[in-house]
Structure formats: structure tokens, C-alpha cells
Design an enzyme around this catalytic site. Structure first.
Site, PDB file in Angstrom:
ATOM      1  N   THR B 154     -20.734  13.482 -18.711  1.00  0.00           N
ATOM      2  CA  THR B 154     -19.289  13.250 -18.704  1.00  0.00           C
ATOM      3  C   THR B 154     -18.856  13.253 -20.176  1.00  0.00           C
ATOM      4  O   THR B 154     -18.631  14.313 -20.731  1.00  0.00           O
ATOM      5  CB  THR B 154     -18.941  11.936 -17.975  1.00  0.00           C
ATOM      6  OG1 THR B 154     -19.747  10.882 -18.471  1.00  0.00           O
ATOM      7  CG2 THR B 154     -19.155  12.077 -16.489  1.00  0.00           C
ATOM      8  N   THR B 191     -20.940   5.406 -15.767  1.00  0.00           N
ATOM      9  CA  THR B 191     -21.926   5.603 -14.717  1.00  0.00           C
ATOM     10  C   THR B 191     -23.206   6.153 -15.317  1.00  0.00           C
ATOM     11  O   THR B 191     -23.170   7.029 -16.165  1.00  0.00           O
ATOM     12  CB  THR B 191     -21.406   6.584 -13.654  1.00  0.00           C
ATOM     13  OG1 THR B 191     -20.444   5.913 -12.854  1.00  0.00           O
ATOM     14  CG2 THR B 191     -22.533   7.063 -12.758  1.00  0.00           C
TER      15      THR B 191
END
Lengths: 402, 402
Positions: B154, B191
Site C-alpha cells: 500500500t 494492515t
């Protein structure tokens, strides 16, 4: 202007504990003309500073006899200073009680409670104490409540005072409090000091219990960064100088006023927390028990991700929900509801269909942000005031070499 | 270059899950030619994303039969998405298994494990899935380990891979792992996703236990901000394609290699933590038990005051000592010793007489900071890797409206 309760006189002086020749007081005293019932709530850290240990001993020994005052110094925390630190603490009390006796007050050093904030690990400079104590004693009665609050400050942005007046059957009773908050001085951690003076007459055991409950509902319900210091101390003195003996059915009124004073001071601590731009008013309801509610409130209020989201004015329900979900409390995720500034963000396991950005753009500019978290388990409830996490916090706490 | 273990092929494609038309892959697959023994460690958050729940079910059902692969998507977390989210998750597995069957692989959707990271609360865009799956299947075998790691990213600053080769009696065995870390995308929390592939043949129960222990010693011993996400998942597949059956006396060697791979990946996660400029290698010894040692390590490693001190290159023993003292662990404060980068800061209840500033000015410029905390209670021990708290962290996590 908040009036000082009857029978209390305040004193302050500049001892230059910081070695910076600043034009500000850093030594102060709240003195009661008559022995006062004393209550105290102290840091639970294993590393308790010398003044914390001595205060605990003096309060324990005071019993029905009472104490006469609280002595504050700012700039030298006298923490992690070993046996020498304890000797210095007792010596400072001797100096001040001697100066007060010279001024005609009948007071012993065992009747004074010491409270220190500032650099830890360094020994106090007793020459500075000796030089400043005469001026401290000479100022007795000439210092205002705000003057006392100012002399306690470290990096606090503003002095913190609060007060209440209460009309009881026996007459008027006053409460007045001061606090210093999460100011940081290198190399140190934030220290919270606070004192509430009351001129009512209250049984020691009743005052102790009332004070403990009021502290639990206020000072123990705030979070700036979750760190507790070696010096955190909260004092309550009730000297009976108003002549009003609080009757049994009036005790809830007094406790309510005491809780209000401590609540105002605690709110100011968070508002003036290091770098704080927001105060989250977290209210958790519907938990299986109060302990569960408190765990959820603390996990949300301490979450760095939630704190930075509030700083960024981001209605980030995901971070709030995820923090609640990792609090170590069992609840039905589908029953959780989250409402920020009156706008429901989350329900039925999903974000609601409201346009959060539009609805919350203005409310999130406010300093005070109500955050309601409802579980579907029972009657458990908890409140917490929590600051956000800003660039100001990082700057204040990392600005050492950089 | 780290070699992919035998019998694994990797695939990746660009599904544009972020709607930003970036030139990067965000959909990927690690596929085993033969059924592999699967182990998984997942978030303990009450709010577990649909792919976490489905992965747990598929692993539980796989037993001796094994699984064929792990399917990653980045950009859409499929968390807090309700029943529809679960249906979409299963649909994505159907699409991929169908495409693989079309390419001649005998695989069912129950043999695939889904893993998602990205925006939470929004439903996945199944049209984008449908459009990208053919390219994913077509790429099978043409993607490198780093390509897989890149497709999972990400806001990670770099792809994270680690590997080991192990010469056992039956021949050479390989392990290769990938991870993505504490990247933040709005509105979301960090995450962590990771996968280790191994071509040895190991009994399912032995592999499960070994994997759990290795994860406990590595991924469960890092702290960026203490927040755990709805999607954190760690997968381990052992497919036996090397033909090497690990003998009982060789299991410790395999566990050591597995722990080393996970340890390298976990270290990279902290190093690439949001805004991290430092990695504290906290080692607590001398506690009454391991649990006590872990509490102290976590309280120090999570302390905002300690984290900001490290960012500021400040050898602030006071914050470290105070954090240890509030960990909820009973120990003798006089016996505590604290050593940072080899320089003893605290002993006998007092700071040592060393010139910390001079001795630590250079060492504190390093990325890696060993912090040793010794209690005087017993044999309890714990390690933790923790990042610092920087302006970069606050910027990344508050940069929404400002």
C-alpha cells in the site's frame, strides 16, 4: 474571580530552580491557619519521587490531627534521587516550617506536604531553597489563587484554577482548586500536580472516600499520552474554617461540588495537553460492566491512529471501530454504534449512509469533540477525556538535539 | 536473489482497485502446484474482515487435504462490509479458481485463501475483479518474489522479501517470504499481510505449531503504534515439492530457518513503519516471568514519550524508567538497570555518572538502537522491536483535510 476558601493563605517566591533567571515564581505554598483534614491521590508508578513518598507518609500520620499546607516547587522533580533526595525533601520542609515559625505560626515540618515537578534525576539545589524561603514566608497571604497556579506551572500554556460556592444549612462553604498539567521539560515526563482547598468541616474518613471517588471520576478519566509520571499528586485539604459542619444529608452536595472542581481542572489539563488541538469527550455505554466500558474508552482514547485522525479532522470511523475491537472486551460487533459530534458513523457492522465529510466538516473544527460509543451488552458505562496527537506533541517531546 | 521454493508459481495483475490508473499491480497470487499444508495467524480484533473469516474457515477445512494458494488484493480491504462483503470475497475466489481451471489447473475456490488490504467499509468492485482475473491467471509463473511483494504494497516504502536455504538429510529445502507493512490509506488503519512458502514436506500439526511459535517470536514482537487492524494475516504454506521429508531431529533446524525468515520480515515492517526513523531493539531480562518481561517491553515500546525521545535522539532514561515503572509489573526499582546502545543510563535507583550526551550523540544517529532493560527478579525475558514516533507518523496519519 474565584475566592480563596476561608482560613487559607497562599505564598509564592522565585527560587530560580531552573537556573534561567526568569521573572517568575517557582516555589509556592498553600497554608491553612488551622489543621486541615488531608486526602491525597498519588502516582501508581513504581518509581515514586521523594516528595510523593514523604507526602504519603505525612498524610498517613496526620490522622485526626490534620496538616497545615502543601509546598510546591517547579523546576526540580526530586525523582530518582535516592536517599539524598529524601533528605533534601525533608530539609526543604524544615526550612519552610522554621521560616513560618519565625513568622509566628505554630507549625512543624511533619504538617507540610511536599510536591515537586521538573527535571528528574538531579538533586535539588538546597542553596536556592535557603535563599528563597524567607521571601516565600514573607509573601504569605499576599498571593492569589491564580498566583499559586502560575507558580506551579512548567510548560503549561495557562494557569488552571476552578472553584465552587455551596450554601449549606450551616452557612456558605467554598472550594477552590489549582492544577498544573502535562508540561514537558527535558529530560522529563509530564507531571500532574493539583490541590483543592475547602473550608468546610468534614470527617477525615468521609473526606478521604469522597476525594478518592471524585478523583476517580475526573483526573483518572483523562488521557494525554497514557504516560504517568513519577510525581503525579493530587491533594485535598478541608480545614473547617467556615465554621460549617457538613451534615450527612449534605455530603452528596459537597461531593458534587468537589467533583465539579476536579472535573474542570482535569478538562483544562487535557485542553492544555502537549500540542493538543482537540479534546475528545469519549462516552461508552451498553458494555457488560463498567470495567469493560473503561477498557474500550481507554483503548480508543489512547489509540495513536484515532488521535491523529482527530488532529486531521478526519471522521475515521474505521480507526475508532478497530480500536474498540482490540480493547480485549467481548461484545457483538454487529451491535456497535459510533456517533461523533452527533453524527452516527457506524451501525449494524457497517458505516452508515450519511455524508460524513459534509456533515462533520464544521463540527470537527471545534476543540471539543463528543464521541459516543454504544455496545449492546448491558449497563456498563465509562467516560474519558482524551487529547489528539499533533505535530506540536512530537515537537515538544522530541525537541532535544534536533 | 531469493529463489522461489519448488512447486510454487506467482502471478500478478493490475486491477486498478484504487481507481487511480496507476502503473502498478494490486492483485496477486501465490500458487502451489500440489496441495500444501497451510497455517495461518490472524488479527485478534473483534472486527475481522471477510477475507480473514473466509481464510480461517478454509484453513480449518483443509486438514490433510491442503490448500493451493493465497490470493492478495491491495486497495480494498473488504472489512466492515457485512454479508455482501463475504459474498464478494467468495465470488473473487470463484473467479480466480475458474480462470485457473480454464488454464488447466485442477483447483477449487475452497483451496484458495483470500487476503485483502486497503480502504475499509467500501464494497469491493467486482467488475474490476472480473476484468483483471484473466491477466492474473495468464501471468502465473512469470512473476518474481519481489513482484509478489510489490503487488501487496500500500504505502510501504519498499517491497519486503526474505528467504533461507536449508540442507537437510533428504536434500535442499527452501523458504521464501513476503510481507506488506504499516502503510496507511484513508480511511483506514495499517494492515500487515505476510506469506511464507516452503517446499519441505511437514506434518500439518507440526507445521501449525512451528508456525505459531515462529510468529509469536517475530510478528507478535513488533510495535509501530500498538493498533491492530481488521485484516492482519500471516500465512505459511508447505507443499513438499522438494521431495524432502523433514525428519524429526531436523525440525528445530526448519523452525530456526522459518523464524529467521519471519524475523527478517518483521524487522522490515518496523523499519518501514509509518514515519519511522528508528528501530528500538528492546530486550528485557531478569523479570519474574516471561509475561512480566513482555509487559515491560510493550509498555516501554508503546510509550509515546519514549518513542518521541528516540526520534529526538534524546537518551531520556527518565521516560524509559517511568514507562517500566507503570507497566503493571512488580519489581524492585533499585535493582533496575537500563542500557541504551551499550551505555548504562540507570542503576541503583539513579542515573549513572556517565556523560550520556557525549557518549550517545553518534550512536543515537543510527537506525537501530539496542535498549536493554534488566530487572532483578528472576529469569523472565522478552524482546520487542519498536519504531519511534516522528512528525512523519503524524503527517501520514492526519493528512486528511489539512
Amino acid at each position: 474571580m474565584i475566592q480563596i476558601p476561608q482560613g487559607f493563605r497562599l505564598a509564592a517566591a522565585n527560587a530560580d530552580f531552573r537556573n534561567k533567571h526568569l521573572d517568575r515564581n517557582d516555589l509556592s505554598l498553600a497554608f491553612s491557619d488551622a489543621p486541615a483534614t488531608a486526602a491525597g491521590v498519588f502516582t501508581t508508578n513504581l518509581f515514586r519521587a521523594a516528595p510523593v513518598l514523604v507526602s504519603q507518609e505525612h498524610i498517613a500520620a496526620s490522622g485526626e490531627k490534620g496538616v497545615r499546607g502543601v509546598l510546591f516547587n517547579s523546576g526540580q522533580a526530586n525523582a530518582c534521587t535516592g536517599e539524598k533526595g529524601r533528605e533534601n525533601c525533608l530539609l526543604s520542609l524544615d526550612m519552610v516550617s522554621q521560616a513560618l515559625r519565625n513568622a509566628g505560626e505554630e507549625v512543624s515540618s511533619e504538617e507540610l506536604l511536599p510536591a515537586s515537578t521538573g527535571v528528574i534525576g538531579a538533586q535539588m539545589d538546597m542553596d536556592k531553597w535557603a535563599a528563597a524561603v524567607p521571601a516565600l514566608a514573607a509573601s504569605l497571604g499576599s498571593v492569589s489563587l491564580e498566583g499559586l497556579a502560575r507558580a506551579m506551572m512548567t510548560t503549561d500554556a495557562f494557569p488552571k484554577t476552578a472553584g465552587r460556592e455551596l450554601a449549606l444549612k450551616g452557612g456558605m462553604v467554598r472550594l477552590a482548586g489549582v492544577a498544573k498539567g502535562a508540561g514537558m521539560i527535558c529530560p522529563n515526563m509530564a507531571t500532574m500536580l493539583s490541590l483543592v482547598m475547602c473550608d468546610a468541616s468534614v470527617e477525615p474518613s468521609v473526606w478521604h472516600d469522597m476525594f478518592r471517588r471524585a478523583a476517580d471520576a475526573t483526573f483518572n478519566r483523562v488521557s494525554v499520552d497514557g504516560d504517568t509520571s513519577t510525581n503525579d499528586s493530587l491533594y485535598g485539604l478541608a480545614n473547617g474554617a467556615s465554621g460549617v459542619v457538613v451534615e450527612k444529608d449534605e455530603l452528596p452536595l459537597l461531593e458534587e461540588a468537589l467533583t465539579a472542581v476536579l472535573g474542570e481542572l482535569a478538562y483544562m489539563l487535557v485542553k492544555d495537553g502537549e500540542g493538543a488541538t482537540k479534546v475528545m469527550h469519549i462516552h461508552v455505554t451498553g458494555a457488560a460492566c463498567d470495567e469493560d466500558a473503561e477498557k474500550v474508552a481507554r483503548t480508543v482514547g489512547h489509540s495513536q491512529l484515532v488521535k491523529t485522525a482527530m488532529f486531521g479532522r478526519d471522521p475515521n470511523w474505521g480507526r475508532i471501530v478497530a480500536a474498540a475491537g482490540r480493547a480485549g472486551v467481548n461484545f457483538d460487533p454487529m451491535a456497535l454504534r459510533v456517533t461523533l459530534c452527533g453524527v452516527e458513523l457506524f451501525r449494524n457492522g457497517r458505516p452508515t449512509d450519511l455524508d460524513f465529510d459534509a456533515l462533520l466538516e464544521e463540527p470537527l473544527k471545534n476543540m471539543d469533540l463528543p464521541l459516543d460509543i454504544v455496545l449492546g451488552e448491558g449497563e456498563g458505562e465509562a467516560r474519558l477525556l482524551a487529547s489528539d496527537l499533533s505535530h506540536g506533541y512530537v515537537s515538544l517531546n522530541s525537541d532535544y538535539r534536533s
